[in-house]
Design an enzyme around this catalytic site. Structure first.
Site, PDB file in Angstrom:
ATOM      1  N   GLU A  47       0.824  -1.212   0.000  1.00  0.00           N
ATOM      2  CA  GLU A  47       0.000   0.000   0.000  1.00  0.00           C
ATOM      3  C   GLU A  47       0.859   1.264   0.000  1.00  0.00           C
ATOM      4  OE1 GLU A  47      -2.812  -0.658   3.190  1.00  0.00           O
ATOM      5  OE2 GLU A  47      -3.896  -2.132   1.980  1.00  0.00           O
ATOM      6  N   GLU A  58      -1.545  -9.400  -6.476  1.00  0.00           N
ATOM      7  CA  GLU A  58      -1.427  -9.983  -7.814  1.00  0.00           C
ATOM      8  C   GLU A  58      -0.522  -9.140  -8.714  1.00  0.00           C
ATOM      9  OE1 GLU A  58      -4.114  -9.440  -6.041  1.00  0.00           O
ATOM     10  OE2 GLU A  58      -5.573 -11.071  -6.227  1.00  0.00           O
ATOM     11  N   CYS A  89      -9.548  -9.398  -6.951  1.00  0.00           N
ATOM     12  CA  CYS A  89     -10.407  -8.278  -7.358  1.00  0.00           C
ATOM     13  C   CYS A  89     -10.512  -8.244  -8.892  1.00  0.00           C
ATOM     14  CB  CYS A  89      -9.881  -6.959  -6.810  1.00  0.00           C
ATOM     15  SG  CYS A  89      -8.489  -6.268  -7.706  1.00  0.00           S
ATOM     16  N   CYS A  92      -7.427  -7.372 -10.882  1.00  0.00           N
ATOM     17  CA  CYS A  92      -6.404  -8.412 -10.831  1.00  0.00           C
ATOM     18  C   CYS A  92      -6.781  -9.624 -11.662  1.00  0.00           C
ATOM     19  CB  CYS A  92      -6.118  -8.782  -9.387  1.00  0.00           C
ATOM     20  SG  CYS A  92      -5.241  -7.418  -8.577  1.00  0.00           S
TER      21      CYS A  92
HETATM   22  N1  THU Z   1      -6.114  -6.696  -2.343  1.00  0.00           N
HETATM   23  C1  THU Z   1      -5.226  -7.477  -3.012  1.00  0.00           C
HETATM   24  O1  THU Z   1      -4.022  -7.409  -2.779  1.00  0.00           O
HETATM   25  N2  THU Z   1      -5.718  -8.335  -3.936  1.00  0.00           N
HETATM   26  C2  THU Z   1      -7.036  -8.532  -4.213  1.00  0.00           C
HETATM   27  O2  THU Z   1      -7.374  -9.263  -5.127  1.00  0.00           O
HETATM   28  C3  THU Z   1      -8.041  -7.869  -3.359  1.00  0.00           C
HETATM   29  C4  THU Z   1      -7.537  -6.717  -2.577  1.00  0.00           C
HETATM   30  C5  THU Z   1      -5.576  -5.732  -1.370  1.00  0.00           C
HETATM   31  C6  THU Z   1      -5.637  -4.304  -1.827  1.00  0.00           C
HETATM   32  C7  THU Z   1      -5.584  -3.564  -0.509  1.00  0.00           C
HETATM   33  O3  THU Z   1      -4.208  -3.401  -0.149  1.00  0.00           O
HETATM   34  C8  THU Z   1      -6.237  -4.525   0.474  1.00  0.00           C
HETATM   35  O4  THU Z   1      -6.293  -5.777  -0.173  1.00  0.00           O
HETATM   36  C9  THU Z   1      -7.641  -4.092   0.886  1.00  0.00           C
HETATM   37  O5  THU Z   1      -8.446  -3.871  -0.219  1.00  0.00           O
END
Ligand code: THU
Length: 133
Positions: A47, A58, A89, A92
């Site tokens: 982040e 991903e 998500c 991704c």
């Molecule tokens: N996140 C991922 O790393 N991959 C996903 O497929 C879903 C969400 C992360 C993004 C963010 O840092 C945290 O999860 C909360 O949304």
């Protein structure tokens, strides 16, 4: 055909999840995937204080895939902080589709599921080729 060791992928995903940098969401994510040549690539979310710039796990995985020699993604496991299977998500799914196509398998609570189910009628490299004809 490289056989899929789901337990190993799950363990690798849980291990890399512990390295996530998620001080804002406090939602660490880890992902591990089997590549066509048998190696395993992983990624964790990273982040940023500028929230919208955060990188999903991903993104890191795809970057590691390319940086370590490329290849096709065969199977993947994505986990949350409890080690539970996490749904990638939408963005991704698109990222992973580029490198695994319709047949790449994802572990879900219902078992291994192909990308064609997670991202039906996906837009991809073939669509760009179609356009050139
Ligand atoms: N996140 C991922 O790393 N991959 C996903 O497929 C879903 C969400 C992360 C993004 C963010 O840092 C945290 O999860 C909360 O949304």
């Amino acid at each position: 055909m490289t056989s899929i060791n789901w337990e190993l992928l799950h363990n690798e995903a849980k291990e890399i999840m512990l390295k996530a940098y998620a001080p804002y969401s406090k939602f660490p994510v880890g992902v591990a995937a089997l590549v066509s040549d048998g190696r395993i690539v992983t990624g964790c979310n990273v982040e940023n204080a500028s929230y919208g710039l955060g990188l999903c796990a991903e993104c890191g995985l795809v970057s590691n895939l390319i940086a370590s020699g490329g290849g096709r993604l065969i199977a993947a496991v994505c986990v949350d902080s409890n080690g539970n299977f996490l749904s990638p998500c939408g963005r991704c799914r698109q990222l992973l589709f580029e490198h695994g196509g319709n047949d790449c398998l994802f572990m879900t609570p219902d078992g291994p599921t192909p990308m064609s189910t997670l991202l039906p009628w996906a837009f991809g490299p073939d669509d760009l080729e179609e356009h050139k004809k």
